[in-house]
Structure formats: structure tokens, C-alpha cells
Design an enzyme around this catalytic site. Structure first.
Site, PDB file in Angstrom:
ATOM      1  N   ARG A  12      11.597  -0.732  10.917  1.00 28.54           N
ATOM      2  CA  ARG A  12      10.255  -0.759  11.668  1.00 28.54           C
ATOM      3  C   ARG A  12      10.783  -1.451  12.420  1.00 28.54           C
ATOM      4  O   ARG A  12      10.874  -2.712  12.153  1.00 28.54           O
ATOM      5  CB  ARG A  12       9.013  -0.678  10.448  1.00 28.54           C
ATOM      6  CG  ARG A  12       8.530   0.136   9.749  1.00 28.54           C
ATOM      7  CD  ARG A  12       7.487   0.732   9.418  1.00 28.54           C
ATOM      8  NE  ARG A  12       6.222  -0.544   9.585  1.00 28.54           N
ATOM      9  CZ  ARG A  12       5.503  -0.746   9.194  1.00 28.54           C
ATOM     10  NH1 ARG A  12       5.032   0.388   8.351  1.00 28.54           N
ATOM     11  NH2 ARG A  12       4.320  -1.220  10.059  1.00 28.54           N
ATOM     12  N   ARG A  68      12.025  -6.089   4.200  1.00 31.41           N
ATOM     13  CA  ARG A  68      12.133  -4.282   4.233  1.00 31.41           C
ATOM     14  C   ARG A  68      13.030  -3.482   4.785  1.00 31.41           C
ATOM     15  O   ARG A  68      12.946  -3.424   6.093  1.00 31.41           O
ATOM     16  CB  ARG A  68      10.824  -4.477   3.871  1.00 31.41           C
ATOM     17  CG  ARG A  68       9.660  -4.248   5.072  1.00 31.41           C
ATOM     18  CD  ARG A  68       8.244  -3.471   4.303  1.00 31.41           C
ATOM     19  NE  ARG A  68       8.139  -3.295   5.186  1.00 31.41           N
ATOM     20  CZ  ARG A  68       6.634  -3.179   5.944  1.00 31.41           C
ATOM     21  NH1 ARG A  68       5.861  -2.713   5.063  1.00 31.41           N
ATOM     22  NH2 ARG A  68       5.278  -2.773   6.987  1.00 31.41           N
ATOM     23  N   ARG A  84       0.058  -9.274  13.486  1.00 31.32           N
ATOM     24  CA  ARG A  84      -1.008  -7.731  12.211  1.00 31.32           C
ATOM     25  C   ARG A  84      -1.617  -8.752  11.109  1.00 31.32           C
ATOM     26  O   ARG A  84      -2.898  -7.663  10.772  1.00 31.32           O
ATOM     27  CB  ARG A  84       0.204  -6.835  11.579  1.00 31.32           C
ATOM     28  CG  ARG A  84       1.137  -6.087  12.950  1.00 31.32           C
ATOM     29  CD  ARG A  84       2.157  -5.229  12.481  1.00 31.32           C
ATOM     30  NE  ARG A  84       2.329  -4.541  11.456  1.00 31.32           N
ATOM     31  CZ  ARG A  84       3.690  -4.479  10.501  1.00 31.32           C
ATOM     32  NH1 ARG A  84       4.573  -5.348  11.721  1.00 31.32           N
ATOM     33  NH2 ARG A  84       3.587  -3.942  10.059  1.00 31.32           N
ATOM     34  N   ARG A 114      -9.492   0.565   9.404  1.00 38.95           N
ATOM     35  CA  ARG A 114      -8.682  -0.734   9.583  1.00 38.95           C
ATOM     36  C   ARG A 114      -9.628  -1.862  10.471  1.00 38.95           C
ATOM     37  O   ARG A 114      -9.658  -2.744  10.698  1.00 38.95           O
ATOM     38  CB  ARG A 114      -7.523  -0.712  10.201  1.00 38.95           C
ATOM     39  CG  ARG A 114      -6.565  -0.461  10.017  1.00 38.95           C
ATOM     40  CD  ARG A 114      -5.607  -1.175  10.716  1.00 38.95           C
ATOM     41  NE  ARG A 114      -3.924  -0.839  10.838  1.00 38.95           N
ATOM     42  CZ  ARG A 114      -3.297  -0.844  10.033  1.00 38.95           C
ATOM     43  NH1 ARG A 114      -3.261   0.295   9.183  1.00 38.95           N
ATOM     44  NH2 ARG A 114      -2.323  -1.396   9.246  1.00 38.95           N
ATOM     45  N   LYS A 126       0.916  -1.010  -0.386  1.00 33.93           N
ATOM     46  CA  LYS A 126      -0.119  -0.020  -0.188  1.00 33.93           C
ATOM     47  C   LYS A 126       0.801   1.624  -0.094  1.00 33.93           C
ATOM     48  O   LYS A 126       0.721   2.650  -0.717  1.00 33.93           O
ATOM     49  CB  LYS A 126      -0.776   0.080   1.013  1.00 33.93           C
ATOM     50  CG  LYS A 126      -1.981  -1.341   1.698  1.00 33.93           C
ATOM     51  CD  LYS A 126      -3.139  -1.208   2.458  1.00 33.93           C
ATOM     52  CE  LYS A 126      -2.256  -0.798   3.662  1.00 33.93           C
ATOM     53  NZ  LYS A 126      -1.694  -2.618   4.301  1.00 33.93           N
TER      54      LYS A 126
HETATM   55  N1  LIG Z   1      -6.242   3.165  11.012  1.00 31.19           N
HETATM   56  C1  LIG Z   1      -5.694   2.957  11.963  1.00 31.19           C
HETATM   57  N2  LIG Z   1      -5.897   2.012  13.107  1.00 31.19           N
HETATM   58  C2  LIG Z   1      -5.138   1.461  14.495  1.00 31.19           C
HETATM   59  N3  LIG Z   1      -4.097   1.198  14.240  1.00 31.19           N
HETATM   60  C3  LIG Z   1      -3.762   2.149  13.125  1.00 31.19           C
HETATM   61  C4  LIG Z   1      -4.165   2.868  11.828  1.00 31.19           C
HETATM   62  N4  LIG Z   1      -3.583   2.782  11.176  1.00 31.19           N
HETATM   63  C5  LIG Z   1      -1.716   2.537  11.725  1.00 31.19           C
HETATM   64  N5  LIG Z   1      -1.766   1.995  13.187  1.00 31.19           N
HETATM   65  C6  LIG Z   1      -1.121   1.232  14.147  1.00 31.19           C
HETATM   66  O1  LIG Z   1       0.217   1.596  13.380  1.00 31.19           O
HETATM   67  C7  LIG Z   1       0.451  -0.201  13.024  1.00 31.19           C
HETATM   68  C8  LIG Z   1       1.902   0.413  11.582  1.00 31.19           C
HETATM   69  O2  LIG Z   1       0.902   0.284  10.593  1.00 31.19           O
HETATM   70  P1  LIG Z   1       1.253   0.316   8.856  1.00 31.19           P
HETATM   71  O3  LIG Z   1       2.378   1.546   8.886  1.00 31.19           O
HETATM   72  O4  LIG Z   1      -0.558   0.755   7.965  1.00 31.19           O
HETATM   73  O5  LIG Z   1       2.234  -0.804   8.537  1.00 31.19           O
HETATM   74  P2  LIG Z   1       1.344  -2.019   8.000  1.00 31.19           P
HETATM   75  O6  LIG Z   1       0.030  -2.331   7.172  1.00 31.19           O
HETATM   76  O7  LIG Z   1       2.458  -2.742   7.310  1.00 31.19           O
HETATM   77  O8  LIG Z   1       0.835  -3.107   8.634  1.00 31.19           O
HETATM   78  C9  LIG Z   1      -0.515  -1.206  13.174  1.00 31.19           C
HETATM   79  O9  LIG Z   1       0.261  -2.427  13.304  1.00 31.19           O
HETATM   80  C10 LIG Z   1      -0.981  -0.470  14.198  1.00 31.19           C
HETATM   81  O10 LIG Z   1      -0.483  -0.887  15.265  1.00 31.19           O
END
Ligand SMILES: Nc1ncnc2c1ncn2[C@@H]1O[C@H](COP(=O)(O)OP(=O)(O)O)[C@@H](O)[C@H]1O
Length: 214
Positions: free
Chosen positions: A161, A127, A172, A88, A13
Site C-alpha cells: 500500500r 507488510r 495514522r 473511525r 483487523k
Molecule cells: N471509516 C473511515 N473514515 C475515514 N477515512 C477512512 C475510513 N476507513 C478508511 N479510511 C481512509 O483509508 C485509509 C486506510 O484505511 P485502512 O485500510 O482501514 O487502514 P489502516 O487500518 O491500516 O489504517 C485511512 O488512513 C483513511 O485515509
């Protein structure tokens, strides 16, 4: 034009959102990136967010929705938004509808990147990104052309990360399956879901998304 990029962690994404920003002048709204900024602060909220992210759980719906609301308030109506990593949960999806209506906007497409989960763990744990410009790389699939030097900006600083380890990644994924995937049927009823094969080459995925936006 406002779109959601949907797919499990590691589906690509962020990579595709960066390209849409470059090619179409859209704005990427990544709650993950916003929360990574929040966690840097030595505050109660920063520490709370860091703990949740490192465990692979979800930050509260109200916190992330307030962040999205604030970003949209600053955006011109003609700049398209790419929601990346948001919504999410079903509650966030309902909150997004309200926020969009408030700002006089609406969703055009929900683009789901379809991927094979087993491949994702390898993708994610390998990554890394340029610490300066955010360009994405991978130990196996995409090393910089000159070792240790970013192709895009020439920086020699890279970062990984803290939540990209196998245990957190698997958690996740299950959060995605249980909390996030259930938002799809609601969007399908509205006829705005488009599916793209996220396992192809990065350029092929970009072309498929471009075709949807054209
Ligand atoms: N919309 C969201 N609602 C709740 N937690 C979020 C949201 N976006 C991100 N997070 C938090 O940030 C972390 C990393 O998100 P993100 O960078 O989108 O990574 P990925 O899609 O690789 O899991 C998630 O595992 C969660 O803890």
C-alpha cells in the site's frame, strides 16, 4: 451477528476479518478496501480520496457512512457484518447506529485488538498482500512458503500500500488516538466491548475472537 473490529492501523483487523469470513460466513465491510476501489477511478472523488489516504488523514464521515449504508442494503439479514476500519470518529459511530436501526440490525460486540504501538510501525512497513486473492504477508514475520508464490492461490503478483510508509503510518496512529479511540467509552457504557491481545500469534488472536463469538 454484527461486530466492529477496532484497533490502530496494523493491529490485524483485516487479517482477522478474512478469517471470520471463512470460518463464520460473515461479510467483511472494510471502508479502507472500499476507498481503495474508489481511488482507482479517474474522477474528482477518486483523486480527492487518494490525496487524503496518502496523507493518512480521514475521508469525510458522510462518504464512508453512505458506503456502509449501501453495502448493508444489499446484505441479507442473516449474514453477520464485520465492520473493519469503521466507525473511525464519534460522528461515524452515531451514523452507524442510525444505519443499523434503519436496516433492523444491531451491534453484538466491539472487539478491540490491543497492541503495542511501537511494534506496529514495523508490522505495517513490512507488510504486503497477494494482488490476486488479498492474502497477507510480511517481510520479517510471514514470507510465502515458496518465495514469490502466494500460499493461498499460487499467484506471483504481490502489492504494497502506498500509505504504508513510516511517516504516514505515524500520522495514522495519531489520528487513531485522537479521533477513533474516543468512540470506545460509548460502547463500554453499553457493555459490548471485548478486548483481545493483538500481539500474539495470528492463530491465537483468531481463537480469542472465536471464543467471543461462540
Ligand atoms: N471509516 C473511515 N473514515 C475515514 N477515512 C477512512 C475510513 N476507513 C478508511 N479510511 C481512509 O483509508 C485509509 C486506510 O484505511 P485502512 O485500510 O482501514 O487502514 P489502516 O487500518 O491500516 O489504517 C485511512 O488512513 C483513511 O485515509
Amino acid at each position: 451477528m454484527d461486530i466492529i473490529l477496532l484497533g490502530p492501523p496494523g493491529a490485524g483487523k483485516g487479517t482477522q476479518a478474512h478469517r471470520l469470513v471463512e470460518h463464520h460466513g460473515m461479510m467483511q465491510l472494510s471502508t479502507g478496501d472500499m476507498l481503495r476501489e474508489t481511488r482507482k477511478a479517474d474522477t474528482e472523488l477518486g483523486r480527492k480520496v487518494a490525496d487524503i489516504m496518502d496523507s493518512g488523514g480521514l475521508v469525510s464521515d458522510d462518504i464512508v457512512s453512505a458506503m456502509i449504508d449501501a453495502k448493508l442494503a444489499d446484505m441479507g439479514p442473516d449474514v453477520g457484518a464485520i465492520f473493519d476500519g469503521y466507525p473511525r470518529t464519534e460522528h461515524q459511530a452515531a451514523q452507524l447506529d442510525e444505519i443499523l436501526a434503519k436496516h433492523g440490525r444491531s451491534l453484538d460486540h466491539v472487539i478491540e485488538l490491543e497492541v503495542n504501538e511501537d511494534a506496529l510501525v514495523e508490522r505495517i512497513t513490512g507488510r504486503f498482500t497477494c494482488a490476486n486473492c488479498g492474502a497477507g504477508y510480511h517481510d520479517t514475520f510471514k514470507q510465502p512458503k515458496v518465495e514469490g508464490v502466494c500460499d493461498e492461490c499460487g499467484s506471483t503478483e504481490f502489492k504494497r500500500r502506498p500509505d504504508d510508509n513510516e511517516e504516514t503510518v505515524r500520522h495514522r496512529m495519531s489520528v487513531y488516538r485522537n479521533e477513533t479511540a474516543p468512540i470506545l467509552p460509548g460502547y463500554e457504557k453499553r457493555g459490548i466491548v471485548k478486548r483481545v491481545d493483538g500481539m500474539g500469534a495470528i492463530d491465537d488472536v483468531t481463537h480469542a475472537i472465536d471464543a467471543i463469538l461462540a
